[in-house]
Write a protein that holds these residues in place. Structure first.
Motif, PDB file in Angstrom:
ATOM      1  N   ASP A  53       0.872  -1.477   0.007  1.00 12.54           N
ATOM      2  CA  ASP A  53      -0.268  -0.204  -0.104  1.00 12.54           C
ATOM      3  C   ASP A  53       0.722   1.255  -0.786  1.00 12.54           C
ATOM      4  N   ALA A  57       0.815   4.950  -2.803  1.00 16.62           N
ATOM      5  CA  ALA A  57       0.778   5.376  -2.754  1.00 16.62           C
ATOM      6  C   ALA A  57       1.493   6.086  -2.832  1.00 16.62           C
ATOM      7  N   GLU A  61       1.632   9.744  -5.549  1.00 15.83           N
ATOM      8  CA  GLU A  61       1.942  10.706  -5.703  1.00 15.83           C
ATOM      9  C   GLU A  61       2.280  10.894  -6.859  1.00 15.83           C
ATOM     10  N   ASP A  66      -4.741   9.171  -8.623  1.00 18.84           N
ATOM     11  CA  ASP A  66      -5.496   8.527  -7.520  1.00 18.84           C
ATOM     12  C   ASP A  66      -5.492   7.733  -7.120  1.00 18.84           C
TER      13      ASP A  66
END
Length: 66
Positions: A53, A57, A61, A66
């Motif tokens: 995860d 992320a 980023e 997203d």
């Protein structure tokens, strides 16, 4: 991480706690050890999923997704 993975890991942890408790209650050291091992495996799987995860992320980023 998918919710099914998290649920599966939680179920494995719960199963391990039950085995450990049953082993302690009956004096069955092998069952108690199996329960502890199940809990360790579930925890390790959670850590791997958390790392996945975090990587996802950071990737999102960095790529503004997203």
């Amino acid at each position: 991480m998918s919710m099914s993975d998290r649920a599966s890991n939680a179920a494995e942890d719960l199963k391990g706690k039950a085995k450990e408790g049953a082993g302690k209650a009956t004096g069955d050291e092998q069952l108690e050890a199996e329960g502890k091992m199940d809990q360790l495996k579930a925890g390790a799987k959670d850590k791997v999923e958390d790392a996945k995860d975090a990587v996802a992320a950071k990737f999102n980023e960095a790529t503004d997704k997203d």
